[in-house]
Each structure stands twice: as structure tokens, then as C-alpha cells.
Design an enzyme around this catalytic site. Structure first.
Site, PDB file in Angstrom:
ATOM      1  N   ALA A 200       9.236   6.504 -14.628  1.00 49.58           N
ATOM      2  CA  ALA A 200      10.179   6.953 -13.595  1.00 49.58           C
ATOM      3  C   ALA A 200       9.827   8.296 -12.969  1.00 49.58           C
ATOM      4  CB  ALA A 200      11.584   7.014 -14.180  1.00 49.58           C
TER       5      ALA A 200
ATOM      6  N   HIS B   9      -3.783  -6.904  -1.614  1.00 49.16           N
ATOM      7  CA  HIS B   9      -3.228  -6.915  -0.255  1.00 49.16           C
ATOM      8  C   HIS B   9      -4.103  -7.702   0.739  1.00 49.16           C
ATOM      9  CE1 HIS B   9      -0.717  -4.043  -2.102  1.00 49.16           C
ATOM     10  NE2 HIS B   9      -1.271  -2.928  -1.687  1.00 49.16           N
TER      11      HIS B   9
HETATM   12  C1  BG6 Z   1      -1.027   0.492  -2.352  1.00 53.71           C
HETATM   13  C2  BG6 Z   1      -2.353   1.119  -2.627  1.00 53.71           C
HETATM   14  O1  BG6 Z   1      -0.865  -0.675  -3.109  1.00 53.71           O
HETATM   15  O2  BG6 Z   1      -0.948   0.139  -0.975  1.00 53.71           O
HETATM   16  C3  BG6 Z   1      -2.545   2.344  -1.737  1.00 53.71           C
HETATM   17  O3  BG6 Z   1      -2.409   1.505  -3.989  1.00 53.71           O
HETATM   18  C4  BG6 Z   1      -2.367   1.969  -0.287  1.00 53.71           C
HETATM   19  O4  BG6 Z   1      -3.832   2.898  -1.943  1.00 53.71           O
HETATM   20  C5  BG6 Z   1      -1.039   1.245  -0.102  1.00 53.71           C
HETATM   21  O5  BG6 Z   1      -2.370   3.166   0.460  1.00 53.71           O
HETATM   22  C6  BG6 Z   1      -0.872   0.724   1.311  1.00 53.71           C
HETATM   23  O6  BG6 Z   1       0.429   0.215   1.433  1.00 53.71           O
HETATM   24  P1  BG6 Z   1       1.253   0.416   2.757  1.00 53.71           P
HETATM   25  O7  BG6 Z   1       2.523  -0.333   2.516  1.00 53.71           O
HETATM   26  O8  BG6 Z   1       1.464   1.891   2.926  1.00 53.71           O
HETATM   27  O9  BG6 Z   1       0.418  -0.156   3.853  1.00 53.71           O
END
Ligand code: BG6
Length: 462
Positions: A23, A249
Site C-alpha cells: 500500500a 499491453h
Molecule cells: C505500466 C508500465 O503497466 O503501463 C509502465 O509498467 C507504463 O511502464 C504504463 O508507463 C503505461 O500505462 P498508461 O495507462 O499510462 O498508458
């Protein structure tokens, strides 16, 4: 038509406990506190709500509340929200932390729905899974009204460091939690504009006939960020861009474009369709030569980074989706930190028209950040005498200011974990297929060292 999202329990009545392990970490302060407060303010959390922060820092409840408040800012209703928050200091990678937690929870003498949220580095998952399992706190209990409470666990990406690590973690996790209790997070899945690709592709008939290798020549997926690792050196230097955002992602963005229509538009149907797309992702014999790894020039001076680090902060590679729909179409995957731009998007480029050849092609760009838009680039007649073609744009802004829109993907994730909707969470097979692809890539790149690029540029010059 509403396909999913209806609460499965009466959120006004049944109490919920959310225990955030880690947290005081980065994720909690950047995302979770704000998301919980957002849900609370929107009336989407139960009145009987217990948010327990758990970490090593020796905070008292009131110090923790101050800490939480400092990341939310001055907002109406904040003090009511904070009254639901408390804190337990301890080492949650060892049994003592759980003994302490169990003693505190026993005082409350209440059997409550419980969401464990692991906001810690993936390196700590294994001891946490083990201790949690041995503590007996992963078990559900019977509530006052005779119903069984649920216990769920939310775990962040990247799940493991590689295929073998992810499998070992999965075994530990499955030893104490059934699949329907596990909520594996990739917050990109909860981004409105990524989910909207499902609506755009499958809710319109205009795209389906051309959504294939005959009409699509290339797909370019980008996650380019102007900032660096933002103080996360200790984590990032063990993972790098491929594992931090490539394994999750970018591949999920790919899955949204490449997946077949789900058999059913529910959690099982959508997760299976995503998983089948990821299972089909392959490299080709040119991958090793065509992949570029980079590292921004000031990376080695970042806190927590080894002075001789060879971790990638940029990559560009080509994947293929070996399905009848997409075989042979290159999916260019590119991600980088300290880039010249902030661009998170998917561009689907169509093949050039044969009847009226033009310089350029039509394309659809799904933009996720900084703006959520869908842009259509098409060829139009250049106004005036003569007849020449020029590219033009149509654009749709996704966020139309609808009051009920979640402000951040994490609001949606927390909401869905609480109502038990797993559509926007990864299945074990999705995680495994993604790691398999990354392993093929890293095997072919063994020994390569990232090319240094100047901060704020387009990446390595090769
Ligand atoms: C996170 C990564 O999962 O996603 C980061 O650890 C990255 O490195 C981020 O910057 C990007 O997410 P968003 O939602 O800001 O595009």
C-alpha cells in the site's frame, strides 16, 4: 444494449474488505487510492467498506490516512472515504505479517467478502502466495445471513519474469485459489478505447468483410512515452520494456485487432477469443535481424539502475498472427520510454486501392493516449481543377463527457473485481501464450545489447 457490467450482488448492503499489499508502493499511490476514491464518490462501493493498507512502513492508521489523502488531493467527501481506510504494518512476504493481519481481522469478528490486491513487484508474488495460503485467509467463510463470502485475489502484470517463472507462480496461486477467484490484471484491457475496438469491429458490418489479410497490409502498435522510468529503477532494471509492456499491453492491443468474433459476448467467450489470438502469435525467420532494442542515454544514471545495465527501454519488432484471417500480415510492435512523443495507438493500414492508385493508403487509427479517438485516413479528391488524390482524416472522439465514464482503467478493474466480472482480466492461457511469444523473441535475441538513443528522440538510429 448492455452486455455486461451489472452488479452481481447488492453493493449497498453486503460489506467488502479490500486489502492492498504494497500500500505504500508506486501503484497504490499513483492509481489505486484515486481509483477507490473515484468509485466511492460515484456510489459504486458498499457502505460497509474496509480498506486495509498493508506494507512494511510503520504507519499508524491516521498517518496512513494522511498518506492516502496526499495522493487524492482536496476533494469533497474525502474524510468520509478516509474513515474506511486503516493500516497494518508488517512484512507480508513472511508469515508474521499474516499473523498480525489475522489478529486484527479477528477483532472485527466479521465474515466479509475480501479482495486481496497485490500491488507489489512480481518478485514478491511467490512468498506472498505461499504465506497467504498457509494463513488460511484465502478461504471463504459464512456470513451472518448464512451466505458464503467470496475471497478474490488481484495480481498485477507482469505475472512472472518469463514462461517458467509464470508457470511456477500459477501453480502456487492455483494451490489456494480457484480460477474464478483470480483476477490477473493488465490495466490496458480496462481502457475504454481498447474495449471500444470490440464494439467498433463487431457492432458494425462495414469492417468485417475487409478485416483480413486481403485488405489489411500492416498493423502498427505503438506505446511511446516521453517520460522515463519515473523512479521505478529497482523494478524496471530487472524487467525492461519487452517484459514491462510488450508481454502484456502491446500483445493485448494486438489481440483486440486479431481476434475472431467471440462465440459469446461474455467473460468466457471474450477471454477465449483473446487467448486464441495470442496462441497464434509467432515470429518469423527474420525476427532476430529486424528487432531493435534500445536504451535511452540517461537510463544508467537513474536511481536503482545498474551502471552497466543492458536492459531495454525501447523495442521494435514484428509479430505475425498465424490464422487464416491474418497470416502474413506484419504486426509491428513498438514501445519506448523518453521518446519524442506520447503516442499509444494501433494503426491498421489497408492495401492500396487498385482502381485509382494514390500515394498513400487508407488507415484506421485507434488512439488510446493522450486522446481517445478513432481516426480514419482516406483518399479524397484534392479540391480544384484536375484530379489528384490527397489523404484526409475523419475523427471520432471517444470520451463524449458521459457522466458515468470511469476516470481511469483502475476504477473499472476494481469495480469489476468486486462484482466478480472477469471479462477484463487475463486468463492463465493468455498469460502463458504471451510469455511463449516473448520467450521466442528473447531466445532469438540472446546476447544482443540495446542501442543507446538520445533522450526525447524517435529511438535508436540503426
Ligand atoms: C505500466 C508500465 O503497466 O503501463 C509502465 O509498467 C507504463 O511502464 C504504463 O508507463 C503505461 O500505462 P498508461 O495507462 O499510462 O498508458
Amino acid at each position: 444494449m448492455r452486455l455486461w457490467g451489472e452488479p452481481k450482488y447488492n453493493s449497498g448492503v453486503e460489506p467488502v474488505r479490500i486489502i492492498i499489499i504494497g500500500a505504500t508502493g508506486d501503484l497504490a499511490k499513483k492509481k489505486l487510492f484515486k481509483a477507490l476514491f473515484g468509485l466511492f464518490s460515484a456510489g459504486k462501493l458498499p457502505e460497509k467498506l474496509d480498506i486495509i493498507g498493508a506494507a512494511r512502513t510503520p504507519y499508524s492508521d491516521s498517518e496512513f490516512r494522511e498518506y492516502v489523502a496526499s495522493y487524492i488531493g482536496d476533494k469533497p467527501n474525502l474524510s468520509v472515504f478516509l474513515s474506511h481506510c486503516r493500516y497494518i504494518a508488517g512484512d507480508f512476504t513472511s508469515p508474521q505479517g499474516y499473523d498480525k493481519l489475522a489478529r486484527v481481522l479477528a477483532l472485527a469478528q466479521e465474515c466479509t467478502h475480501t479482495l486481496w490486491y497485490l500491488a507489489v513487484s512480481p518478485d514478491l508474488y511467490a512468498p506472498i502466495f505461499e504465506c497467504l495460503s498457509n494463513s488460511g485467509m484465502a478461504l471463504s467463510c459464512v456470513t451472518k445471513n448464512g451466505k458464503s463470502s467470496w475471497v478474490r485475489i488481484a495480481v498485477e502484470k507482469p505475472f512472472g519474469r518469463d514462461s517458467a517463472g509464470a508457470e511456477a507462480l500459477e501453480q502456487l496461486l492455483c494451490a489456494s485459489f480457484a480460477e474464478e477467484q483470480i483476477f490477473r490484471i493488465d490495466h490496458y484491457l480496462a481502457k475504454e478505447s481498447l474495449e471500444n475496438i470490440l464494439a467498433f469491429r463487431f457492432g458494425n458490418t462495414l469492417l468485417e468483410p475487409i478485416w483480413n489479410r486481403t485488405h489489411i497490409q500492416r498493423v502498427h502498435i505503438q506505446l511511446l512515452e516521453p517520460f522515463g522510468i519515473e523512479g521505478r529503477g529497482a523494478f524496471y532494471d530487472g524487467f525492461g520494456a519487452l517484459r514491462d509492456v510488450g508481454q502484456n499491453h502491446l500483445l493485448q492491443m494486438l489481440a483486440m485487432v486479431a481476434m475472431e468474433p467471440p462465440n459469446t459476448f461474455d467473460a468466457d467467450g471474450i477471454r477465449s477469443a483473446r487467448s486464441a489470438a495470442l496462441a497464434a502469435v509467432v515470429t518469423d525467420q527474420h525476427t532476430a535481424e529486424s528487432t531493435v532494442l534500445g536504451q535511452y542515454a540517461s537510463y544508467r544514471t537513474e536511481r536503482g539502475v545498474a551502471p552497466d545495465s543492458v536492459i531495454d527501454t525501447y523495442f521494435k519488432t514484428v509479430a505475425y498472427v498465424d490464422t487464416p484471417r491474418f497470416a502474413g500480415v506484419p504486426f509491428i510492435l513498438e514501445a519506448g520510454k523518453k521518446m519524442h512523443t506520447h503516442t499509444v495507438s494501433i494503426t491498421v493500414e489497408f492495401t492500396p486501392a487498385s482502381a485509382l492508385p494514390a500515394q498513400g493508403t487508407s488507415a484506421i487509427t485507434f488512439s488510446l493516449s493522450p486522446k481517445e479517438t478513432i481516426g480514419l485516413r482516406f483518399m479524397a479528391k484534392h479540391p480544384g481543377y484536375g484530379f489528384t488524390l490527397a489523404p484526409r482524416e475523419l475523427s471520432f472522439a471517444y470520451d463524449d463527457g458521459t457522466a458515468d465514464t470511469p476516470k481511469d482503467a483502475y476504477e473499472k478493474l476494481l469495480h469489476d473485481a468486486i462484482i466478480g466480472n472477469r471479462t477484463l482480466f487475463l486468463s492463465n492461457s493468455e498469460v502463458a501464450h504471451s510469455w511463449r511469444f516473448i520467450r521466442t523473441l528473447t531466445d532469438s535475441l540472446k546476447g544482443s545489447v540495446p542501442v543507446v538513443y538520445t533522450d526525447g528522440t524517435t529511438g535508436p538510429v540503426v
